[in-house]
Scaffold this active site. Structure first.
Site, PDB file in Angstrom:
ATOM      1  N   THR A  61       0.831  -1.202   0.000  1.00 59.99           N
ATOM      2  CA  THR A  61       0.000   0.000   0.000  1.00 59.99           C
ATOM      3  C   THR A  61       0.866   1.253   0.000  1.00 59.99           C
ATOM      4  O   THR A  61       1.883   1.304   0.672  1.00 59.99           O
ATOM      5  CB  THR A  61      -0.865  -0.003   1.275  1.00 59.99           C
ATOM      6  OG1 THR A  61      -1.719  -1.135   1.248  1.00 59.99           O
ATOM      7  CG2 THR A  61      -1.703   1.254   1.385  1.00 59.99           C
ATOM      8  N   ILE A  96     -12.910  -5.176   0.564  1.00 59.58           N
ATOM      9  CA  ILE A  96     -12.448  -3.805   0.756  1.00 59.58           C
ATOM     10  C   ILE A  96     -11.577  -3.790   2.010  1.00 59.58           C
ATOM     11  O   ILE A  96     -11.961  -4.330   3.045  1.00 59.58           O
ATOM     12  CB  ILE A  96     -13.622  -2.823   0.933  1.00 59.58           C
ATOM     13  CG1 ILE A  96     -14.551  -2.859  -0.286  1.00 59.58           C
ATOM     14  CG2 ILE A  96     -13.110  -1.405   1.178  1.00 59.58           C
ATOM     15  CD1 ILE A  96     -13.970  -2.337  -1.564  1.00 59.58           C
TER      16      ILE A  96
END
Length: 310
Positions: free
Chosen positions: A170, A199
Site C-alpha cells: 500500500t 475492501i
C-alpha cells in the site's frame, strides 16, 4: 507561533519486503516525495501534493497500487483509495476499482465533484468516465511480480498453508503547508489472494487514513482487517491530540493492534498540526521518505534515517 515548514511524507508499504526489492522501494519513495514536494512548493495545495506523490507510486511496479497492484484469488486487480482534506474533513473514497491506473485521482473526483464520500465498483468507474478519465483493461494493470505473488499464494494454499500475502505494498502520503492545512491519501491493490469484492482499511476514515487540521494527518499500511478493527489511525490521532509525540503515538497504536490481533503488523506515517513528522512500523520493513527544510529523509529498515539535500 513558530512557522510551520511545508512538509510531505510518503510510505511505499510495509511487510516482508525481500532484499532484492529494497533498492526499487527506496528509489520509488524518493521519486514520489520529490514529485509531491514540487507541487507543494508550487502553490501550497496539499491535495495536489499528496495526489502527485501517489500518482508516481501508482505507476511503479515496485508498489502495490495502480500498475503493480496485487491480485485477487481469481487473478484480477481490485483497488481501493482515499484522499482527505483536513480543513473541513471532506473526503473521497473508492473501492473495487478494476480499470483505472490512478484510483487516487478518482477518489479526489469523488471528493470534489460528488455529494458522496465513498463509491465503489462500476458506479465509481462510471463517474471516472463522466469526468474524462480513461478506463484501461484489468490485464494492463497486472505487473509480473503480482502474478508471481499470486502463484506463490495459490501454491501455499494447495499445500495447506493458506496465508494471505505478507508484502502489503500500500502507498500513502501526508502533506502540510505553511498555513497548517493538511491532506492525507492512501492507495492500494489490497492483499494477494483476497476474495473478490474485499475492501480493506485504506478507504476507511480512521482505519487506514485520517486527517484533521487541528490534530494530524496519517496513512497506514499493513494487514487491513486488523487496521480496521483497531481503528488504527484514529487511535493514533487521539494520542497525538492529547500530547503524545507523533512517532510515540504510532508505536503505541501499532502495539495495541498487535496485542489484540497477534498476527497483525504494519506501519504508519503522520504529520501533526505543528509540522512534526512521525513514522514507525512493527513489520520487517517499510519504505518511507519525507521532505522538510530542504532535506530529504528516507529509509526502509528499523532505525534507519538517511538524509540528503533536496
Amino acid at each position: 507561533m513558530s512557522r510551520i515548514p511545508s512538509t510531505i511524507i510518503v510510505h511505499g508499504g510495509a511487510g516482508d519486503i525481500p532484499e532484492s526489492r529494497v533498492p526499487l522501494k527506496i528509489a520509488g519513495v524518493k521519486r514520489a516525495v520529490r514529485a509531491g514536494f514540487t507541487r507543494l512548493a508550487l502553490n501550497g495545495n496539499v491535495l495536489d501534493a499528496v495526489e502527485a506523490a501517489i500518482n508516481v507510486m501508482e505507476l511503479d511496479a515496485a508498489f502495490n497500487a495502480g500498475y503493480g497492484s496485487v491480485l485477487t484469488s481469481k487473478g484480477e486487480v481490485e483497488q481501493d483509495a482515499l484522499i482527505i482534506k483536513g480543513s473541513d474533513l471532506n473526503a473521497g473514497a473508492v473501492g473495487e476499482i478494476k480499470h483505472l491506473l490512478h484510483p487516487i485521482s478518482l477518489a479526489r473526483v469523488v471528493l470534489e465533484k460528488t455529494p458522496h464520500t465513498f463509491i465503489v465498483g462500476s458506479g465509481a468507474e462510471e463517474i471516472a468516465l463522466e469526468q474524462g478519465m480513461t478506463l484501461v483493461s484489468n490485464e494492463s494493470l497486472i505487473a509480473p511480480p503480482a502474478r508471481e505473488a499470486l502463484q506463490s499464494y495459490l501454491n501455499n494454499e494447495a499445500a495447506g498453508t493458506n496465508e494471505l500475502g505478507n508484502e502489503k505494498g500500500t502507498v500513502g502520503a501526508v502533506a502540510i503547508n505553511e498555513k497548517g492545512e493538511i491532506a492525507a491519501a492512501t492507495s492500494t491493490g489490497g492483499i494477494t489472494g483476497k476474495l473478490p469484492g474485499r475492501i480493506g482499511d485504506t478507504p476507511i476514515i480512521g482505519g487506514g487514513t485520517f486527517c484533521n487540521d487541528s490534530i494530524c494527518g496519517a496513512s497506514a499500511t499493513g494487514l487491513g482487517e486488523a487496521i480496521m478493527r483497531a481503528n488504527l489511525t484514529s487511535r493514533i490521532a487521539h494520542l497525538i491530540e492529547n500530547g503524545t509525540p507523533a512517532s510515540t503515538a504510532i508505536s503505541a497504536g501499532l502495539q495495541f493492534m498487535t496485542d489484540k490481533i497477534p498476527e497483525a503488523d504494519g506501519g504508519v506515517i503522520a504529520i501533526t498540526k505543528t509540522g512534526e513528522v512521525g513514522f514507525q512500523f512493527n513489520s520487517h520493513r517499510m519504505s518511507w521518505a519525507y521532505v522538510q527544510n530542504n532535506e530529504l529523509h528516507y529509509g526502509i529498515e528499523h532505525g534507519e534515517d538517511n538524509i540528503e539535500p533536496l
